[in-house]
Scaffold this active site. Structure first.
Site, PDB file in Angstrom:
ATOM      1  N   ASP A  39     -38.545 -90.988  32.340  1.00  0.00           N
ATOM      2  CA  ASP A  39     -37.813 -89.750  32.591  1.00  0.00           C
ATOM      3  C   ASP A  39     -36.996 -89.945  33.867  1.00  0.00           C
ATOM      4  O   ASP A  39     -37.555 -90.145  34.950  1.00  0.00           O
ATOM      5  CB  ASP A  39     -38.846 -88.622  32.761  1.00  0.00           C
ATOM      6  CG  ASP A  39     -38.208 -87.299  33.108  1.00  0.00           C
ATOM      7  OD1 ASP A  39     -36.989 -87.240  33.345  1.00  0.00           O
ATOM      8  OD2 ASP A  39     -38.960 -86.309  33.152  1.00  0.00           O
ATOM      9  N   ILE A  40     -35.689 -89.898  33.734  1.00  0.00           N
ATOM     10  CA  ILE A  40     -34.820 -90.206  34.875  1.00  0.00           C
ATOM     11  C   ILE A  40     -34.981 -89.197  36.010  1.00  0.00           C
ATOM     12  O   ILE A  40     -34.690 -89.517  37.164  1.00  0.00           O
ATOM     13  CB  ILE A  40     -33.348 -90.345  34.406  1.00  0.00           C
ATOM     14  CG1 ILE A  40     -32.531 -91.121  35.435  1.00  0.00           C
ATOM     15  CG2 ILE A  40     -32.727 -88.982  34.103  1.00  0.00           C
ATOM     16  CD1 ILE A  40     -31.200 -91.630  34.922  1.00  0.00           C
ATOM     17  N   ASP A  67     -28.901 -83.835  31.501  1.00  0.00           N
ATOM     18  CA  ASP A  67     -28.231 -83.033  32.533  1.00  0.00           C
ATOM     19  C   ASP A  67     -29.025 -81.748  32.819  1.00  0.00           C
ATOM     20  O   ASP A  67     -29.228 -81.381  33.988  1.00  0.00           O
ATOM     21  CB  ASP A  67     -26.819 -82.700  32.025  1.00  0.00           C
ATOM     22  CG  ASP A  67     -25.878 -82.199  33.108  1.00  0.00           C
ATOM     23  OD1 ASP A  67     -26.022 -82.619  34.277  1.00  0.00           O
ATOM     24  OD2 ASP A  67     -24.995 -81.384  32.781  1.00  0.00           O
ATOM     25  N   SER A 155     -23.552 -90.298  26.889  1.00  0.00           N
ATOM     26  CA  SER A 155     -22.927 -89.959  25.593  1.00  0.00           C
ATOM     27  C   SER A 155     -23.791 -90.245  24.363  1.00  0.00           C
ATOM     28  O   SER A 155     -23.350 -89.974  23.240  1.00  0.00           O
ATOM     29  CB  SER A 155     -21.564 -90.661  25.413  1.00  0.00           C
ATOM     30  OG  SER A 155     -20.571 -90.047  26.194  1.00  0.00           O
ATOM     31  N   TYR A 159     -23.542 -85.994  22.718  1.00  0.00           N
ATOM     32  CA  TYR A 159     -22.166 -86.464  22.504  1.00  0.00           C
ATOM     33  C   TYR A 159     -22.027 -87.524  21.402  1.00  0.00           C
ATOM     34  O   TYR A 159     -20.916 -87.962  21.090  1.00  0.00           O
ATOM     35  CB  TYR A 159     -21.558 -86.948  23.821  1.00  0.00           C
ATOM     36  CG  TYR A 159     -21.078 -85.825  24.731  1.00  0.00           C
ATOM     37  CD1 TYR A 159     -21.180 -84.484  24.363  1.00  0.00           C
ATOM     38  CD2 TYR A 159     -20.495 -86.105  25.971  1.00  0.00           C
ATOM     39  CE1 TYR A 159     -20.736 -83.457  25.192  1.00  0.00           C
ATOM     40  CE2 TYR A 159     -20.036 -85.082  26.806  1.00  0.00           C
ATOM     41  CZ  TYR A 159     -20.170 -83.760  26.412  1.00  0.00           C
ATOM     42  OH  TYR A 159     -19.704 -82.755  27.238  1.00  0.00           O
TER      43      TYR A 159
HETATM   44  N1  AR6 Z   1     -34.444 -89.066  31.186  1.00  0.00           N
HETATM   45  C1  AR6 Z   1     -33.758 -90.078  30.610  1.00  0.00           C
HETATM   46  N2  AR6 Z   1     -32.993 -89.920  29.512  1.00  0.00           N
HETATM   47  C2  AR6 Z   1     -32.959 -88.691  28.961  1.00  0.00           C
HETATM   48  C3  AR6 Z   1     -33.640 -87.579  29.487  1.00  0.00           C
HETATM   49  C4  AR6 Z   1     -34.418 -87.801  30.659  1.00  0.00           C
HETATM   50  N3  AR6 Z   1     -35.095 -86.823  31.248  1.00  0.00           N
HETATM   51  N4  AR6 Z   1     -33.370 -86.496  28.699  1.00  0.00           N
HETATM   52  C5  AR6 Z   1     -32.566 -86.922  27.701  1.00  0.00           C
HETATM   53  N5  AR6 Z   1     -32.315 -88.246  27.851  1.00  0.00           N
HETATM   54  P1  AR6 Z   1     -27.584 -86.289  26.583  1.00  0.00           P
HETATM   55  P2  AR6 Z   1     -24.678 -86.818  26.400  1.00  0.00           P
HETATM   56  C6  AR6 Z   1     -31.479 -89.151  27.044  1.00  0.00           C
HETATM   57  O1  AR6 Z   1     -27.528 -85.427  25.387  1.00  0.00           O
HETATM   58  O2  AR6 Z   1     -24.834 -87.339  25.022  1.00  0.00           O
HETATM   59  C7  AR6 Z   1     -25.441 -81.919  28.157  1.00  0.00           C
HETATM   60  O3  AR6 Z   1     -25.440 -80.604  27.657  1.00  0.00           O
HETATM   61  C8  AR6 Z   1     -31.121 -88.739  25.638  1.00  0.00           C
HETATM   62  O4  AR6 Z   1     -32.208 -89.004  24.757  1.00  0.00           O
HETATM   63  O5  AR6 Z   1     -28.376 -85.821  27.754  1.00  0.00           O
HETATM   64  O6  AR6 Z   1     -23.822 -87.567  27.374  1.00  0.00           O
HETATM   65  C9  AR6 Z   1     -24.354 -82.143  29.201  1.00  0.00           C
HETATM   66  O7  AR6 Z   1     -24.206 -81.021  30.055  1.00  0.00           O
HETATM   67  C10 AR6 Z   1     -29.918 -89.636  25.364  1.00  0.00           C
HETATM   68  O8  AR6 Z   1     -30.352 -90.951  25.007  1.00  0.00           O
HETATM   69  O9  AR6 Z   1     -26.086 -86.594  27.170  1.00  0.00           O
HETATM   70  C11 AR6 Z   1     -23.158 -82.364  28.322  1.00  0.00           C
HETATM   71  O10 AR6 Z   1     -22.632 -81.143  27.850  1.00  0.00           O
HETATM   72  C12 AR6 Z   1     -29.236 -89.727  26.730  1.00  0.00           C
HETATM   73  O11 AR6 Z   1     -30.214 -89.263  27.688  1.00  0.00           O
HETATM   74  C13 AR6 Z   1     -23.708 -83.164  27.159  1.00  0.00           C
HETATM   75  O12 AR6 Z   1     -25.096 -82.801  27.089  1.00  0.00           O
HETATM   76  C14 AR6 Z   1     -27.984 -88.879  26.873  1.00  0.00           C
HETATM   77  O13 AR6 Z   1     -28.106 -87.704  26.107  1.00  0.00           O
HETATM   78  C15 AR6 Z   1     -23.635 -84.649  27.402  1.00  0.00           C
HETATM   79  O14 AR6 Z   1     -24.113 -85.331  26.267  1.00  0.00           O
END
Ligand code: AR6
Length: 208
Positions: A39-40, A67, A155, A159
């Site tokens: 978990d980042i 995020d 992404s 995304y």
């Molecule tokens: N630690 C590490 N990785 C994570 C965590 C965590 N705690 N939570 C999720 N991931 P995403 P995007 C992973 O959807 O596609 C938001 O609403 C997840 O499984 O977080 O760039 C923003 O505000 C995936 O592999 O980001 C934007 O509107 C990766 O992080 C939009 O989502 C990225 O997934 C951005 O979408």
């Protein structure tokens, strides 16, 4: 491989040490890429010079996914700091492909770099936008004397970017900055994406 100084009380690496230290690759003779599962929001290596990247949107005021988790863990001061970032056009604080930096507030990491990746299905040039989001994150980190930086898979969640393609683009772009950081980490939330990143890193980099 010399171990970095760990000053934070909440360290992803130490909490994972018994089960999985992740995969380690050379970026240069003195710089490493590590791919970890976890978990980042819990990550920190050296709170005097570290940053996590949040996969943000152009408004840069928080959202879902990683995020959302990062904003919740950092506390409301993070959103307040984001409001301070000037709008480059109405409602847009950080255009796709760019990055901004704020403090980390209640996070273990000292800084947060807000990076906006492309929406895969609608971006005109998703490869270029994704590479730019990594490149600009690393640029802003370098300008702020960050030595340890952790990325999620920008992404690859909401995304919709395909994992394999995103892995190659991200790792190749990080290679451009091989001499600028002590360690660049990927912190992956799930086994499937962790494996994709490790397999692509094996192709793009040599094992440390
Ligand atoms: N630690 C590490 N990785 C994570 C965590 C965590 N705690 N939570 C999720 N991931 P995403 P995007 C992973 O959807 O596609 C938001 O609403 C997840 O499984 O977080 O760039 C923003 O505000 C995936 O592999 O980001 C934007 O509107 C990766 O992080 C939009 O989502 C990225 O997934 C951005 O979408």
């Amino acid at each position: 491989l010399s171990s970095p100084k760990r000053t934070s009380t909440v360290s992803l690496s130490s909490s994972m040490a018994s089960s999985d230290e992740g995969a380690v690759f050379n970026l240069s003779v003195s710089s490493f890429l590590k791919i970890l599962k976890g978990d980042i929001t819990k990550w920190s290596v050296d709170s005097s010079s570290d940053a996590i990247v949040t996969p943000a949107n152009e408004r840069m005021l928080g959202g879902g996914g990683a995020d959302g988790a990062i904003h919740r863990a950092a506390g409301p001061q993070l959103r307040a700091a984001c409001y301070e970032a000037p709008e480059v056009r109405p409602g847009v604080r950080c255009p796709t492909g760019e990055a901004r930096i704020t403090p980390g507030f209640n996070l273990p990491a000292s800084r947060v770099i807000h990076a906006v990746g492309p929406i895969y299905d609608t971006d005109d040039n998703p490869e270029k936008s994704l590479a730019n989001s990594y490149r600009n994150s690393l640029r802003v980190a370098k300008e702020n004397d960050i030595k340890y930086i952790a990325f999620p898979a920008i992404s690859c969640g909401i995304y919709g970017y395909p994992f394999d393609e995103a892995a190659v683009i991200s790792i190749s772009t990080i290679k451009e900055f091989a001499n600028d950081f002590k360690e660049v980490h990927f912190v992956m939330f799930a086994d499937d994406i962790y494996s994709v990143w490790v397999n692509q890193a094996k192709k793009v980099l040599s094992t440390a």
